[in-house]
Design a protein around this motif. Sequence first.
Motif, PDB file in Angstrom:
ATOM      1  N   ARG A  24       0.692  -1.532  -0.066  1.00  0.00           N
ATOM      2  CA  ARG A  24      -0.040  -0.082   0.044  1.00  0.00           C
ATOM      3  C   ARG A  24       0.854   1.198   0.057  1.00  0.00           C
ATOM      4  N   ILE A  25       2.007   1.242   0.746  1.00  0.00           N
ATOM      5  CA  ILE A  25       2.810   2.545   0.769  1.00  0.00           C
ATOM      6  C   ILE A  25       3.515   2.615  -0.605  1.00  0.00           C
ATOM      7  N   ALA A  26       4.133   1.647  -1.159  1.00  0.00           N
ATOM      8  CA  ALA A  26       4.714   1.658  -2.414  1.00  0.00           C
ATOM      9  C   ALA A  26       3.672   2.232  -3.433  1.00  0.00           C
ATOM     10  N   ALA A  27       2.416   1.674  -3.470  1.00  0.00           N
ATOM     11  CA  ALA A  27       1.511   1.934  -4.734  1.00  0.00           C
ATOM     12  C   ALA A  27       1.002   3.419  -4.395  1.00  0.00           C
ATOM     13  N   ALA A  44      -8.797   2.237  -6.168  1.00  0.00           N
ATOM     14  CA  ALA A  44      -9.509   1.148  -5.564  1.00  0.00           C
ATOM     15  C   ALA A  44      -9.080   0.212  -4.851  1.00  0.00           C
ATOM     16  N   TRP A  45      -7.721  -0.259  -5.195  1.00  0.00           N
ATOM     17  CA  TRP A  45      -7.230  -1.701  -4.273  1.00  0.00           C
ATOM     18  C   TRP A  45      -6.944  -1.010  -2.973  1.00  0.00           C
ATOM     19  N   LEU A  46      -6.275   0.509  -3.133  1.00  0.00           N
ATOM     20  CA  LEU A  46      -5.897   1.102  -1.968  1.00  0.00           C
ATOM     21  C   LEU A  46      -6.974   1.418  -0.928  1.00  0.00           C
ATOM     22  N   SER A  47      -8.055   1.683  -1.413  1.00  0.00           N
ATOM     23  CA  SER A  47      -9.345   1.841  -0.748  1.00  0.00           C
ATOM     24  C   SER A  47      -9.997   0.759  -0.194  1.00  0.00           C
ATOM     25  N   ASP A  48     -10.488  -0.131  -0.817  1.00  0.00           N
ATOM     26  CA  ASP A  48     -10.946  -1.536  -0.331  1.00  0.00           C
ATOM     27  C   ASP A  48     -10.409  -2.784  -0.818  1.00  0.00           C
ATOM     28  N   ASP A  49      -9.800  -3.069  -1.781  1.00  0.00           N
ATOM     29  CA  ASP A  49      -9.377  -4.195  -2.424  1.00  0.00           C
ATOM     30  C   ASP A  49      -8.258  -4.838  -1.746  1.00  0.00           C
ATOM     31  N   ASP A  52      -8.947  -7.882   0.386  1.00  0.00           N
ATOM     32  CA  ASP A  52      -9.226  -9.358  -0.122  1.00  0.00           C
ATOM     33  C   ASP A  52      -7.492  -9.893  -0.098  1.00  0.00           C
ATOM     34  N   ALA A  53      -6.627  -9.128  -0.281  1.00  0.00           N
ATOM     35  CA  ALA A  53      -5.078  -9.454  -0.198  1.00  0.00           C
ATOM     36  C   ALA A  53      -4.631  -9.694   1.014  1.00  0.00           C
ATOM     37  N   LEU A  54      -5.101  -9.203   2.178  1.00  0.00           N
ATOM     38  CA  LEU A  54      -4.948  -9.392   3.554  1.00  0.00           C
ATOM     39  C   LEU A  54      -5.649 -10.796   4.005  1.00  0.00           C
ATOM     40  N   GLN A  55      -6.945 -11.015   3.496  1.00  0.00           N
ATOM     41  CA  GLN A  55      -7.641 -12.142   3.714  1.00  0.00           C
ATOM     42  C   GLN A  55      -6.865 -13.458   3.217  1.00  0.00           C
ATOM     43  N   ALA A  56      -6.491 -13.321   1.971  1.00  0.00           N
ATOM     44  CA  ALA A  56      -5.635 -14.314   1.233  1.00  0.00           C
ATOM     45  C   ALA A  56      -4.382 -14.729   1.892  1.00  0.00           C
ATOM     46  N   LEU A  57      -3.618 -13.690   2.207  1.00  0.00           N
ATOM     47  CA  LEU A  57      -2.449 -14.220   2.850  1.00  0.00           C
ATOM     48  C   LEU A  57      -2.462 -14.642   4.320  1.00  0.00           C
ATOM     49  N   THR A  58      -3.701 -13.982   4.882  1.00  0.00           N
ATOM     50  CA  THR A  58      -3.825 -14.714   6.403  1.00  0.00           C
ATOM     51  C   THR A  58      -4.106 -16.284   6.193  1.00  0.00           C
ATOM     52  N   LYS A  59      -4.817 -16.565   4.994  1.00  0.00           N
ATOM     53  CA  LYS A  59      -5.308 -18.023   4.918  1.00  0.00           C
ATOM     54  C   LYS A  59      -4.244 -18.768   4.036  1.00  0.00           C
ATOM     55  N   GLY A  60      -3.074 -18.143   3.910  1.00  0.00           N
ATOM     56  CA  GLY A  60      -1.812 -18.794   3.538  1.00  0.00           C
ATOM     57  C   GLY A  60      -1.704 -18.822   1.933  1.00  0.00           C
ATOM     58  N   LEU A  65      -1.068  -7.504  -7.119  1.00  0.00           N
ATOM     59  CA  LEU A  65      -1.653  -6.532  -7.493  1.00  0.00           C
ATOM     60  C   LEU A  65      -0.750  -6.099  -8.728  1.00  0.00           C
ATOM     61  N   THR A  66      -1.512  -6.024  -9.709  1.00  0.00           N
ATOM     62  CA  THR A  66      -1.039  -5.654 -11.136  1.00  0.00           C
ATOM     63  C   THR A  66      -1.589  -4.229 -11.752  1.00  0.00           C
ATOM     64  N   VAL A  67      -0.824  -3.217 -11.985  1.00  0.00           N
ATOM     65  CA  VAL A  67      -1.297  -2.041 -12.534  1.00  0.00           C
ATOM     66  C   VAL A  67      -0.493  -1.740 -13.904  1.00  0.00           C
ATOM     67  N   HIS A  68      -1.420  -1.620 -14.779  1.00  0.00           N
ATOM     68  CA  HIS A  68      -0.852  -1.319 -16.308  1.00  0.00           C
ATOM     69  C   HIS A  68      -1.158   0.375 -16.544  1.00  0.00           C
ATOM     70  N   ASP A  69       0.187   0.787 -16.647  1.00  0.00           N
ATOM     71  CA  ASP A  69       0.007   2.303 -17.251  1.00  0.00           C
ATOM     72  C   ASP A  69       0.471   2.362 -18.410  1.00  0.00           C
TER      73      ASP A  69
END
Length: 109
Positions: A24-27, A44-49, A52-60, A65-69
């Motif tokens: 989140r800091i880097a993004a 959108a990822w910083l605000s809410d999404d 989902d990443a936190l839940q996934a990591l917690t579950k192992g 996160l991929t962003v295309h400029d």
Amino acid sequence: MGRPRKQLGSLDAETAHQAVRWIRIAARTIASALDDDAFTEIWAWLSDDHQDALQALTKGEPCTLTVHDSRTTIQWTAHPVRYLKLSTRQGINLPACVEKYAQPQEQRE
């Protein structure tokens, strides 16, 4: 134009929260330099999404996160790594199997 360049980096985090916070800091740091579509996507990822990443990591499970400029693709991937903590032979609570293995010998030339 030449071949695309890839730059890689890594960071060790002890918890899922630390890993997601680092992403989140880097993004957030680069968000203002992105084009409008990429900015909207990353915001959108910083605000809410990121939840989902936190839940996934917690579950192992890993998360990405991929962003295309307009000219650049930026990707962050976090995945849990399981390992056994190291112990010295002077530790109080060594496993029973420690006596089966000899002390390491000095390397001979």
